[in-house]
Enzyme design. Structure first.
Site, PDB file in Angstrom:
ATOM      1  N   GLU A   1     -28.942  49.008 -13.151  1.00 38.68           N
ATOM      2  CA  GLU A   1     -28.632  50.320 -12.593  1.00 38.68           C
ATOM      3  C   GLU A   1     -29.920  51.024 -12.149  1.00 38.68           C
ATOM      4  OE1 GLU A   1     -25.649  50.694 -11.973  1.00 38.68           O
ATOM      5  OE2 GLU A   1     -24.279  50.604 -13.679  1.00 38.68           O
TER       6      GLU A   1
ATOM      7  N   ASN B   1     -24.455  52.356  -5.780  1.00 41.32           N
ATOM      8  CA  ASN B   1     -25.669  53.088  -6.196  1.00 41.32           C
ATOM      9  C   ASN B   1     -26.937  52.237  -6.046  1.00 41.32           C
ATOM     10  OD1 ASN B   1     -25.341  51.239  -8.237  1.00 41.32           O
ATOM     11  ND2 ASN B   1     -25.243  52.730  -9.904  1.00 41.32           N
TER      12      ASN B   1
ATOM     13  N   ASP C   1     -23.962  38.669 -14.684  1.00 39.88           N
ATOM     14  CA  ASP C   1     -23.701  39.707 -15.676  1.00 39.88           C
ATOM     15  C   ASP C   1     -22.321  39.535 -16.297  1.00 39.88           C
ATOM     16  OD1 ASP C   1     -22.236  40.440 -13.432  1.00 39.88           O
ATOM     17  OD2 ASP C   1     -23.459  42.172 -12.969  1.00 39.88           O
TER      18      ASP C   1
ATOM     19  N   HIS D   1     -27.313  49.140  -7.272  1.00 38.79           N
ATOM     20  CA  HIS D   1     -27.574  48.155  -8.333  1.00 38.79           C
ATOM     21  C   HIS D   1     -27.394  46.730  -7.816  1.00 38.79           C
ATOM     22  CE1 HIS D   1     -23.157  48.182 -10.105  1.00 38.79           C
ATOM     23  NE2 HIS D   1     -23.264  47.283  -9.164  1.00 38.79           N
TER      24      HIS D   1
HETATM   25  P1  PGA Z   1     -18.091  44.813  -5.391  1.00 42.26           P
HETATM   26  O1  PGA Z   1     -19.273  45.021  -6.421  1.00 42.26           O
HETATM   27  O2  PGA Z   1     -18.316  43.489  -4.756  1.00 42.26           O
HETATM   28  O3  PGA Z   1     -16.858  44.836  -6.248  1.00 42.26           O
HETATM   29  O4  PGA Z   1     -18.167  45.946  -4.416  1.00 42.26           O
HETATM   30  C1  PGA Z   1     -20.580  44.766  -6.052  1.00 42.26           C
HETATM   31  C2  PGA Z   1     -21.492  45.177  -7.159  1.00 42.26           C
HETATM   32  O5  PGA Z   1     -21.201  46.167  -7.863  1.00 42.26           O
HETATM   33  O6  PGA Z   1     -22.535  44.518  -7.339  1.00 42.26           O
END
Ligand code: PGA
Length: 222
Positions: free
Chosen positions: A130, A123, A62, A125
């Protein structure tokens, strides 16, 4: 297969070694790559291995819709943490772009992703899919959820400064990867990890789709 590791260092080393084995065995590998805090240690271990990346092709999961030269862009993240520290060809590194169907075509033309490394958001994702994302979704422009804006404000200073939109590989796209590794770091992720791996398979929890993939390994530490 869900594996608990003793520390963040061990998590980072374990996943770096999985990538090393993949590249040694298949120098022409296509990798799906994550950003965020979780993979930082893994990238740092990976560059120490001084592998040959000249035949490797990468697809990032992404990108924010923002200037690619911004210090917080995922393009800059990948250059700083991996690409500029290996012999990978810049032309072999792909980030989601518009038209998103052309990004999908690039993955298809390269015969698909062999190994895709994922993180999970608080959450549920994966990439920027999302809650509520269709399990059939493909690469597309998405609005980030309030939770993600809040979670990622630590990189930008405030939630208002986080780009509100992103381009993400879809869940359908990710699920076509031949092998998937999910990396999870920290106590605050354990509840959502448990829901995703052991709860109902539902679009409300995007990572729960991984229960339907036949070659997923989860590595976590708390
Ligand atoms: P993080 O993000 O490794 O910064 O916790 C993970 C994500 O949002 O997929």
């Amino acid at each position: 297969m869900i594996n608990k590791l003793k520390s963040y260092k061990e998590l980072s080393l374990t996943v770096a070694n999985i990538i090393k084995r993949q590249l040694k065995k298949h120098p022409l590998s296509k990798l799906g790559l994550p950003t965020g805090d979780t993979p930082l240690g893994m990238y740092s271990e990976l560059v120490k291995k001084e592998l040959d990346w000249k035949s490797v092709i990468t697809f990032n999961l992404d990108v924010y819709l923002m200037n690619v030269d911004h210090p917080q862009s995922y393009q800059m993240y990948m250059r700083g943490n991996l690409f500029d520290r290996t012999n990978i060809y810049p032309d072999h590194t792909h980030f989601p772009f518009r038209p998103t169907s052309a990004f999908e075509d690039k993955i298809t033309e390269s015969m698909g992703i062999d190994l895709c490394i994922l993180g999970i958001g608080s959450n549920g994702h994966i990439a920027f899919n999302e809650p509520g994302s269709s399990f059939k979704s493909r690469t597309r422009v998405v609005d980030l959820s309030l939770q993600t804006l809040q979670d990622n404000s630590r990189f930008f200073g405030s939630a208002e400064d986080v780009p509100k939109q992103a381009i993400t590989m879809g869940l359908g796209t990710i699920m076509e990867s031949k092998k998937i590794i999910l990396m999870v770091n920290g106590k605050h992720k354990l509840t959502i990890l448990n829901v995703a791996m052991n709860g109902e398979v539902t679009e409300t929890v995007p990572a729960s789709i991984l229960q339907k993939h036949n070659n997923v390994e989860v590595y976590y530490c708390d």
